[in-house]
Every structure is written in C-alpha cells, then in structure tokens.
Design a protein around this motif. Structure first.
Motif, PDB file in Angstrom:
ATOM      1  N   ASP A  43       0.844  -1.192   0.000  1.00 26.53           N
ATOM      2  CA  ASP A  43       0.000   0.000   0.000  1.00 26.53           C
ATOM      3  C   ASP A  43       0.878   1.239   0.000  1.00 26.53           C
ATOM      4  N   SER A  45       0.623   5.755  -0.226  1.00 28.59           N
ATOM      5  CA  SER A  45      -0.203   6.954  -0.306  1.00 28.59           C
ATOM      6  C   SER A  45       0.588   8.194  -0.700  1.00 28.59           C
ATOM      7  N   THR A  72      -6.243   8.970   1.924  1.00 27.36           N
ATOM      8  CA  THR A  72      -7.227   8.805   2.976  1.00 27.36           C
ATOM      9  C   THR A  72      -8.482   9.609   2.665  1.00 27.36           C
ATOM     10  N   GLU A  76      -9.026   7.661   8.714  1.00 25.76           N
ATOM     11  CA  GLU A  76      -7.867   6.839   8.371  1.00 25.76           C
ATOM     12  C   GLU A  76      -8.242   5.372   8.180  1.00 25.76           C
ATOM     13  N   TRP A  78      -9.428   1.772   6.886  1.00 26.16           N
ATOM     14  CA  TRP A  78      -9.127   1.046   5.648  1.00 26.16           C
ATOM     15  C   TRP A  78     -10.255   1.188   4.639  1.00 26.16           C
ATOM     16  N   GLU A  79     -11.514   1.106   5.115  1.00 24.31           N
ATOM     17  CA  GLU A  79     -12.658   1.150   4.204  1.00 24.31           C
ATOM     18  C   GLU A  79     -12.919   2.543   3.647  1.00 24.31           C
ATOM     19  N   ARG A  81     -10.510   4.486   2.366  1.00 29.21           N
ATOM     20  CA  ARG A  81      -9.470   4.841   1.397  1.00 29.21           C
ATOM     21  C   ARG A  81     -10.095   5.189   0.048  1.00 29.21           C
ATOM     22  N   HIS A 107     -10.078  -4.605  -4.400  1.00 34.55           N
ATOM     23  CA  HIS A 107     -10.394  -5.037  -3.039  1.00 34.55           C
ATOM     24  C   HIS A 107     -11.886  -5.143  -2.754  1.00 34.55           C
ATOM     25  N   ASP A 110     -15.117  -3.885   0.354  1.00 35.37           N
ATOM     26  CA  ASP A 110     -14.467  -3.408   1.567  1.00 35.37           C
ATOM     27  C   ASP A 110     -13.795  -2.046   1.358  1.00 35.37           C
ATOM     28  N   MET A 111     -13.420  -1.755   0.132  1.00 37.90           N
ATOM     29  CA  MET A 111     -12.816  -0.462  -0.210  1.00 37.90           C
ATOM     30  C   MET A 111     -13.585   0.113  -1.395  1.00 37.90           C
TER      31      MET A 111
END
Length: 229
Positions: A43, A45, A72, A76, A78-79, A81, A107, A110-111
């Motif tokens: 990952d 950013s 982000t 913050e 994960w889901e 992003r 993904h 979830d994302m």
C-alpha cells in the motif's frame, strides 16, 4: 504443499531489509524450490512511499509489484481509502524508469472508493504506461457482484497477477466464508478456461483466508484441486 511461487509480502521480508537479508531470504526460498516472483501487495499513499517500493524491488530483483495507490478519505480507516489517481500517474513513471510492472489489487466492497473492481482498475490505468495493470482477485470481484470470467475476458491484457480464492454462497463477506478452492460458489473451471483464452502467462496465487492456526490441510486441498483441473 507443492507450492513453487511466492508473492513476497512485508511479513516475509520488509522494505527496510538489507541486501544481506534479501540474499538470505532468496537462499531460503531456493533451498525449498520456491521462486519469489513478485512483491506485495504494497500500500502506498505518497510519492516517497512509491519510490521506496520501487527502489526495494530493484534491489530485490523483482519485475512486478502488486500494490494499492490510495489517499485517505473521511477517516484513516481502511474502508475509507480513496483511489489516488495522481499517484497512479507517478507510479506509471516509476514503472518506466525502473522497468518494473505494477499491478493494482482490486479489493471489492471493503474499499468501495479504492479500486473495488477490475473495471475501476482499468479505468485508472488505461491511459498510463502499459506496465500498469491489475492483480485480479476473483473473490473480491465476485463480492462486488461482478463476473470474474467476464473480467478476465475483457481485461486480459492488463492482468499481471492473479489471486485465487473461493467462497460460500454469502457474497457480502470474505474471511468468515473462505473455503478450499473446489468447494465454493466460484466457477473455477470457467475461470481457468478464460485465463487460457486470453493467454495469461502469470502466476496464480492461492489466498486461503481461514484456519490461520492450522491451514496446511485445506491449503493442500487448494493446491491439489488447482493443479488437477
């Protein structure tokens, strides 16, 4: 288990590994007949994180990075992003500079804003370097209510890596519903046929995300099923 190829993750070997640690890791792989064919998922950013990943891949000798360029969102988490399209352009330039391919991992739900589907990955990379493509996770594609077979046939030239899973009939979750490859709802024979149709020449990485404390038997079942299809 008869596994011969490994996509190297951070828990196998961190990006801060020294050249000596890389050499030791490769020697261990060679001793067991395993080829470390790619790195990731990694990952990232920021441009600095991307540069660090490519510099490590060059030191390691990897020609493929699996990763997720993100920024982000509201939090913050994960889901939350969001796909970082500006960073994708930076990564594309790094691909050409280092002669390393980069495969964005889908993904699923979830994302939802960060490459959930194969279509969203291709939309981000289609005008970038041909070294930019995807790591297609068939279970995440299924969980997004998309057809993995159609994704393979439509985007085959952009599939650089491949994650194999199978699930029970519940398409809304993953970790609690993983099953060995031959026992779930995904049509793996159709998926393998589609890979052959498009001339896929990469690796197929098994991800059995269950029974983490005692998973050798179900993993062996996964390997046996895939090799004998």
């Amino acid at each position: 288990l008869g596994i011969r190829y490994l996509c190297v993750k951070a828990f196998h070997l961190p990006l801060a590994a020294t050249d000596a640690e890389i050499a030791d890791f490769k020697a261990k792989c060679a001793a067991h007949g395993v080829i470390p064919y790619a790195l990731g998922p990694i990952d990232m950013s920021t441009e600095e994180e991307a540069e660090k990943a490519f510099a490590f891949a060059q030191r390691f000798g990897a020609k493929l990075i699996v990763g997720v360029p993100f920024k982000t969102g509201k939090t913050e988490a994960w889901e939350d992003r969001v796909a970082n399209l500006e960073l994708c352009r930076k990564v594309s330039a790094l691909c050409d500079r280092y002669d390393i391919r980069f495969a964005i991992h889908n993904h699923g739900p979830d994302m939802p804003l960060c490459f959930p589907t194969a279509e969203s990955v291709v939309a981000a990379v289609k005008d970038l370097s041909p070294r930019m493509g995807m790591c297609l996770d068939i279970a995440h594609e299924y969980r997004s209510f998309r057809d993995p077979v159609a994704a393979i046939r439509t985007y085959g030239d952009r599939i650089f890596d491949f994650h194999l899973k199978n699930l029970t009939t519940d398409a809304t979750r993953l970790l609690d519903n993983a099953v060995p490859l031959g026992r779930g709802v995904l049509d793996l024979k159709a998926i393998l046929s589609a890979l052959r149709e498009v001339g896929y020449a990469g690796s197929c990485s098994i991800e059995y995300e269950a029974d983490f404390d005692n998973n050798h038997a179900p993993l062996a079942a996964c390997v046996d099923y895939w090799k004998n299809m």
